[in-house]
Design a protein around this motif. Structure first.
Motif, mmCIF file in Angstrom:
data_model
loop_
_atom_site.group_PDB
_atom_site.id
_atom_site.type_symbol
_atom_site.label_atom_id
_atom_site.label_comp_id
_atom_site.label_asym_id
_atom_site.label_seq_id
_atom_site.Cartn_x
_atom_site.Cartn_y
_atom_site.Cartn_z
ATOM 1 N N VAL A 1 0.860 -1.181 0.000
ATOM 2 C CA VAL A 1 0.000 0.000 0.000
ATOM 3 C C VAL A 1 0.895 1.230 0.000
ATOM 4 O O VAL A 1 1.821 1.339 0.807
ATOM 5 C CB VAL A 1 -0.935 0.011 1.232
ATOM 6 C CG1 VAL A 1 -1.771 1.274 1.259
ATOM 7 C CG2 VAL A 1 -1.830 -1.225 1.219
ATOM 8 N N PHE A 2 0.605 2.145 -0.931
ATOM 9 C CA PHE A 2 1.403 3.355 -1.091
ATOM 10 C C PHE A 2 0.563 4.559 -0.701
ATOM 11 O O PHE A 2 -0.511 4.774 -1.251
ATOM 12 C CB PHE A 2 1.873 3.486 -2.541
ATOM 13 C CG PHE A 2 2.501 2.228 -3.070
ATOM 14 C CD1 PHE A 2 3.742 1.808 -2.629
ATOM 15 C CD2 PHE A 2 1.833 1.445 -3.999
ATOM 16 C CE1 PHE A 2 4.313 0.636 -3.111
ATOM 17 C CE2 PHE A 2 2.399 0.279 -4.494
ATOM 18 C CZ PHE A 2 3.641 -0.126 -4.048
ATOM 19 N N LEU A 3 1.060 5.344 0.252
ATOM 20 C CA LEU A 3 0.327 6.501 0.738
ATOM 21 C C LEU A 3 1.019 7.791 0.316
ATOM 22 O O LEU A 3 2.226 7.812 0.055
ATOM 23 C CB LEU A 3 0.191 6.433 2.258
ATOM 24 C CG LEU A 3 -0.513 5.173 2.781
ATOM 25 C CD1 LEU A 3 -0.437 5.117 4.296
ATOM 26 C CD2 LEU A 3 -1.949 5.130 2.318
ATOM 27 N N GLY A 4 0.263 8.877 0.276
ATOM 28 C CA GLY A 4 0.813 10.190 -0.030
ATOM 29 C C GLY A 4 1.491 10.236 -1.386
ATOM 30 O O GLY A 4 1.014 9.679 -2.367
ATOM 31 N N LEU B 1 -0.810 -2.532 -4.568
ATOM 32 C CA LEU B 1 -0.320 -3.489 -5.544
ATOM 33 C C LEU B 1 -0.314 -4.880 -4.917
ATOM 34 O O LEU B 1 0.281 -5.079 -3.851
ATOM 35 C CB LEU B 1 1.100 -3.089 -5.964
ATOM 36 C CG LEU B 1 1.822 -3.925 -6.989
ATOM 37 C CD1 LEU B 1 1.111 -3.854 -8.340
ATOM 38 C CD2 LEU B 1 3.252 -3.440 -7.133
ATOM 39 N N ALA B 2 -0.992 -5.819 -5.544
ATOM 40 C CA ALA B 2 -0.967 -7.210 -5.083
ATOM 41 C C ALA B 2 0.353 -7.835 -5.552
ATOM 42 O O ALA B 2 0.783 -7.619 -6.691
ATOM 43 C CB ALA B 2 -2.149 -7.982 -5.648
ATOM 44 N N VAL B 3 0.998 -8.570 -4.649
ATOM 45 C CA VAL B 3 2.287 -9.187 -4.956
ATOM 46 C C VAL B 3 2.265 -10.651 -4.539
ATOM 47 O O VAL B 3 1.415 -11.078 -3.759
ATOM 48 C CB VAL B 3 3.442 -8.446 -4.240
ATOM 49 C CG1 VAL B 3 3.593 -7.029 -4.762
ATOM 50 C CG2 VAL B 3 3.248 -8.440 -2.734
ATOM 51 N N ALA B 4 3.214 -11.400 -5.053
ATOM 52 C CA ALA B 4 3.340 -12.804 -4.665
ATOM 53 C C ALA B 4 3.920 -12.878 -3.253
ATOM 54 O O ALA B 4 4.721 -12.024 -2.856
ATOM 55 C CB ALA B 4 4.255 -13.535 -5.642
ATOM 56 N N PRO B 5 3.523 -13.858 -2.471
ATOM 57 C CA PRO B 5 4.104 -14.025 -1.130
ATOM 58 C C PRO B 5 5.611 -14.240 -1.219
ATOM 59 O O PRO B 5 6.121 -14.779 -2.204
ATOM 60 C CB PRO B 5 3.420 -15.289 -0.603
ATOM 61 C CG PRO B 5 2.186 -15.445 -1.424
ATOM 62 C CD PRO B 5 2.519 -14.882 -2.772
ATOM 63 N N LEU C 1 1.599 -4.521 3.625
ATOM 64 C CA LEU C 1 2.766 -3.707 3.974
ATOM 65 C C LEU C 1 2.526 -2.322 3.400
ATOM 66 O O LEU C 1 2.468 -2.142 2.181
ATOM 67 C CB LEU C 1 4.053 -4.319 3.410
ATOM 68 C CG LEU C 1 5.344 -3.588 3.745
ATOM 69 C CD1 LEU C 1 5.572 -3.552 5.258
ATOM 70 C CD2 LEU C 1 6.524 -4.233 3.040
ATOM 71 N N ALA C 2 2.356 -1.345 4.290
ATOM 72 C CA ALA C 2 2.079 0.028 3.879
ATOM 73 C C ALA C 2 3.344 0.855 3.990
ATOM 74 O O ALA C 2 4.119 0.716 4.943
ATOM 75 C CB ALA C 2 0.978 0.632 4.752
ATOM 76 N N PHE C 3 3.548 1.746 3.016
ATOM 77 C CA PHE C 3 4.685 2.646 2.988
ATOM 78 C C PHE C 3 4.164 4.052 3.243
ATOM 79 O O PHE C 3 3.304 4.546 2.516
ATOM 80 C CB PHE C 3 5.400 2.556 1.638
ATOM 81 C CG PHE C 3 6.053 1.229 1.421
ATOM 82 C CD1 PHE C 3 7.351 0.999 1.824
ATOM 83 C CD2 PHE C 3 5.354 0.188 0.819
ATOM 84 C CE1 PHE C 3 7.959 -0.242 1.628
ATOM 85 C CE2 PHE C 3 5.949 -1.048 0.620
ATOM 86 C CZ PHE C 3 7.244 -1.256 1.031
ATOM 87 N N LEU C 4 4.693 4.671 4.298
ATOM 88 C CA LEU C 4 4.207 5.978 4.743
ATOM 89 C C LEU C 4 5.300 7.026 4.545
ATOM 90 O O LEU C 4 6.325 6.984 5.232
ATOM 91 C CB LEU C 4 3.827 5.911 6.225
ATOM 92 C CG LEU C 4 2.864 4.780 6.554
ATOM 93 C CD1 LEU C 4 3.510 3.764 7.454
ATOM 94 C CD2 LEU C 4 1.626 5.338 7.166
ATOM 95 N N PRO C 5 5.071 7.974 3.631
ATOM 96 C CA PRO C 5 6.089 9.006 3.411
ATOM 97 C C PRO C 5 6.058 10.034 4.546
ATOM 98 O O PRO C 5 5.077 10.098 5.296
ATOM 99 C CB PRO C 5 5.649 9.640 2.093
ATOM 100 C CG PRO C 5 4.163 9.490 2.109
ATOM 101 C CD PRO C 5 3.907 8.155 2.789
#
Length: 78
Positions: free
Chosen positions: A5-8, A19-23, A69-73
């Motif tokens: 998950v991409f924020l900001g 974005l769905a990704v492979a494990p 997994l979220a990425f927070l700027p």
């Protein structure tokens, strides 16, 4: 499937909010992304949250079914 998950501003760089990704290990997942996006995600001021809990190091973390997994700027304001 696990999701990134991409924020900001990271959403703009990724071109999508998630974005769905492979494990698998996070390092391998990031290695498969566009290099420009991966560089942004690994910036020293970007924080990460695994299933809603902040993490300080992604070393040794593997994403499994249903993980997020979220990425927070960094946030600025005034």
């Amino acid at each position: 499937m696990p999701r990134l998950v991409f924020l900001g501003r990271l959403e703009d760089v990724a071109g999508t909010g998630e974005l769905a990704v492979a494990p698998g290990p996070v390092e391998q997942i990031l290695a498969q992304l566009d290099p420009a996006l991966a560089v942004q995600l690994l910036g020293e001021k970007v924080r990460m949250a695994l299933n809603g809990s902040l993490i300080t190091d992604m070393g040794g973390i593997a994403l499994g079914e249903g993980d997020e997994l979220a990425f927070l700027p960094p946030v600025s304001g005034g």
